[in-house]
Design an enzyme around this catalytic site. Structure first.
Site, mmCIF file in Angstrom:
data_model
loop_
_atom_site.group_PDB
_atom_site.id
_atom_site.type_symbol
_atom_site.label_atom_id
_atom_site.label_comp_id
_atom_site.label_asym_id
_atom_site.label_seq_id
_atom_site.Cartn_x
_atom_site.Cartn_y
_atom_site.Cartn_z
ATOM 1 N N ASP A 109 0.835 -1.201 0.000
ATOM 2 C CA ASP A 109 0.000 0.000 0.000
ATOM 3 C C ASP A 109 0.873 1.257 0.000
ATOM 4 O OD1 ASP A 109 -2.399 1.377 0.037
ATOM 5 O OD2 ASP A 109 -3.244 0.170 1.659
ATOM 6 N N ASP A 151 -10.309 3.456 -3.714
ATOM 7 C CA ASP A 151 -10.835 2.230 -3.102
ATOM 8 C C ASP A 151 -12.269 1.983 -3.565
ATOM 9 O OD1 ASP A 151 -8.489 2.139 -1.708
ATOM 10 O OD2 ASP A 151 -9.417 1.970 0.264
HETATM 11 C C1 GLA Z 1 -6.002 1.231 1.480
HETATM 12 C C2 GLA Z 1 -6.130 0.240 0.322
HETATM 13 C C3 GLA Z 1 -7.219 -0.746 0.629
HETATM 14 C C4 GLA Z 1 -6.921 -1.480 1.932
HETATM 15 C C5 GLA Z 1 -6.735 -0.465 3.062
HETATM 16 C C6 GLA Z 1 -6.229 -1.128 4.326
HETATM 17 O O1 GLA Z 1 -7.133 2.045 1.589
HETATM 18 O O2 GLA Z 1 -6.387 0.908 -0.878
HETATM 19 O O3 GLA Z 1 -7.344 -1.673 -0.440
HETATM 20 O O4 GLA Z 1 -5.764 -2.247 1.780
HETATM 21 O O5 GLA Z 1 -5.795 0.549 2.699
HETATM 22 O O6 GLA Z 1 -5.956 -0.225 5.330
#
Ligand code: GLA
Length: 570
Positions: free
Chosen positions: A163, A218
């Site tokens: 990430d 997301d």
């Molecule tokens: C980010 C990523 C998600 C998930 C969260 C976890 O938002 O884009 O897919 O992994 O972090 O904290």
């Protein structure tokens, strides 16, 4: 210490130093291979990830139950393999800096959990962050990249999602390449999932560092967000292909925020876009509707097609869309009739829109699991609001895709009149274009592009076939003809000239009077040539475009081999 012991110690010391000197250069100095080429993700990765449904509520029990369900439900047998723990499994680092898994939630430790998963014929994945902390504030990998990669490999990890929170202005391309090198140095094949939410343009560098890269924000379990993600990911189609994939985020199918029809659209579009199929629901309790979607092996086969060409929107009429992607079998296309509107609507897919020869084609509905018969030229179906009909269309007259021999052999005068009444099937290389431009040009007539002046190419060759006629260009290229509305068909074999071997890539497009009527998707050097046969009745401007693929601008020697048109005799 005796003299003998001292000597032995020195000798061992010298051997160790020598070994270190020999080892270091190969580890640090050898040019790293692109992740795309390492064989880890030839088709889009399939599996499950904890985040969408469980967030931070992860545990050994959940992961084991999920692995068991992946087997029991039949998901493993249709291709799902990775079981990935997302954020919140890690709590601290020990005094040596080694990452520590939450001992309360994972009492047996990660190595034992990996064994459990491997014993079921599945693969194990973990999440980390390139910055100092994960998005949920757990320890990130910044400054520990090599150490973490070694730890993951020792545990038996097969997939790492990295990430981008707390990245403190790091250079993403460099930082992810560091992970690639650290993972490669472990000697264990590990898929690298890049998660920078579409910033900064991972489609430009993602395939160098990793195997999939998030193209968007997301996902959440809501229809408007799904539509937005589909739109944003679709325009990156050119960047995805075998070994490296656009990732529009994990699936929400089965999480309850959308209807079954919408989830079917979600799954269809991910398959059309050649997206990773990482489920994000509770596998231990699936409704039969969810199961029917996630286990649809005919739709999965489209996603996993070895040609790996993501779909393009080939027709859009007030939002009623036809999507198409060519499949490994060159006579076949996957097509999606997609109705994002709130009313039922009839949508038609025309063979001419998807690059198939006119005439009969077998139409199969991949959600109904039923053949819809052999139909000519087009297929129309009513699509429910928010719904998608997914089809596999196989041309029956594919072998006839090459035009018949000319009745009158072409004898082009230098200033050949367009649609010469004496020439029924003129080769384009015998007609005068209204515009012709090629990188490293000019556009070569009946030769490949030689990257220098006119006439410096070789005879046009695709695979083992030499063509006496055709156009040889280097991407980007654009050639236009005025056909005066007198021609009905266009035919050519397209591909990268055999002289570039496995190198290079390009996208071939045909435009008719300003409309895109054919898009090849990304063609790579060494691929089987693709026959193109299009209807162009009444078309004035025929435009042949070769677009570059930004990760492969070298060696883009693109051939329109045997390109010709069929024109009516006045
Ligand atoms: C980010 C990523 C998600 C998930 C969260 C976890 O938002 O884009 O897919 O992994 O972090 O904290």
């Amino acid at each position: 210490m005796t003299t003998q012991t001292v000597r032995t110690t020195l000798l061992f010391g010298a051997i160790l130093m020598l070994a270190a000197i020999c080892y270091l250069p190969t580890q640090f100095n050898s040019p790293a291979a692109r992740a795309r080429d390492d064989g880890v993700a030839r088709t889009p990765p399939m599996g499950w990830n904890s985040w969408n449904r469980f967030g931070c509520n992860v545990s050994e029990k959940l992961i084991k139950n999920t692995a068991d369900s992946m087997v029991a439900s039949g998901m493993r047998d249709v291709g799902y393999q990775y079981v990935v723990i997302d954020d919140c499994w890690q709590v601290s680092r020990d005094p040596q800096g080694t990452i520590v898994a939450d001992p309360r939630r994972f009492p047996s430790g990660m190595a034992a959990l990996a064994d459990y998963i491997h014993a079921r014929g599945l693969k194990f994945g973990l999440y980390t962050d390139a910055g100092s902390r994960t998005c949920q504030g757990r320890p990130g990998s910044l400054g520990h990249e090599w150490q973490d990669a070694a730890t993951y490999a020792a545990w038996g990890v097969d997939y790492v999602k990295v990430d981008w929170c707390y990245n403190a202005g790091l250079d993403a391309a460099r930082q992810y390449a560091l992970f690639r090198d650290a993972l490669a140095a472990t000697g264990r094949p590990i898929a690298l999932s890049i998660c920078t939410w579409g910033t900064p343009n991972p489609w430009d560098w993602g395939d160098d560092a990793g195997h999939l890269w998030r193209t968007t924000r997301d996902i959440t379990d809501r229809w408007p967000i799904l539509l937005q993600i589909i739109r944003e990911n679709a325009v990156r189609a050119y960047a995805g292909g075998p070994g490296g994939w656009n990732d529009p985020d994990m699936l929400e199918v089965g999480n309850g925020g959308m209807t079954t029809v919408e989830y079917r659209t979600h799954f269809s579009m991910w398959a059309m876009m050649a997206a990773p199929l990482i489920t994000g629901n509770d596998l231990t309790r699936m409704s039969s509707a969810t199961r029917d979607i996630l286990l649809n092996h005919e739709v999965i086969a489209v996603d996993q097609d070895s040609r790996g060409t993501p779909a393009l929107i080939v027709h859009d009429d007030n939002n009623l869309q036809v999507w198409s992607r060519p499949l490994e079998d060159p006579s076949t296309r996957a097509a999606a009739l997609f109705n994002p509107t709130d009313k039922s609507a009839a949508i038609t897919v025309r063979w001419s829109d998807i690059g198939l020869a006119p005439g009969d084609a077998l139409v199969r509905d991949l959600w109904a699991h039923a053949d819809r018969g052999v139909v000519a030229d087009s297929f129309t179906a009513t699509v429910e609001p928010h719904g998608t009909i997914m089809l596999k269309i196989t041309a029956q007259s594919y072998v006839a895709a090459t035009l018949p021999d000319p009745v009158v052999p072409p004898a082009p005068p230098a200033e050949a009149p367009v649609a010469n009444p004496n020439v029924r099937y003129p080769y384009l290389s015998d007609l005068t274009p209204t515009f012709a431009d090629s990188a490293l040009g000019p556009v070569e007539l009946n030769l490949s592009n030689g990257e220098g002046g006119a006439g410096d190419g070789h005879p046009i060759t695709l695979g083992d076939t030499r063509y006496a006629k055709g156009l040889g260009v280097h991407a980007p290229a654009d050639i236009r003809y005025d056909l005066g509305g007198a021609c009905t068909d266009f035919a050519a074999d397209i591909g990268l000239d055999a002289e570039v071997g496995q190198h290079g890539a390009a996208v071939f497009q045909v435009w008719a009077d300003g409309a895109l009527i054919y898009d090849s998707g990304v063609l790579h050097g060494g691929m089987t040539p693709v026959p193109v046969y299009l209807n162009i009745p009444g078309v004035h401007e025929l435009r042949l475009v070769v677009a570059p693929v930004d990760w492969a601008t070298n060696y883009a020697h693109a051939d329109w081999a045997g390109a010709r048109v069929a024109c009516s005799v006045e």
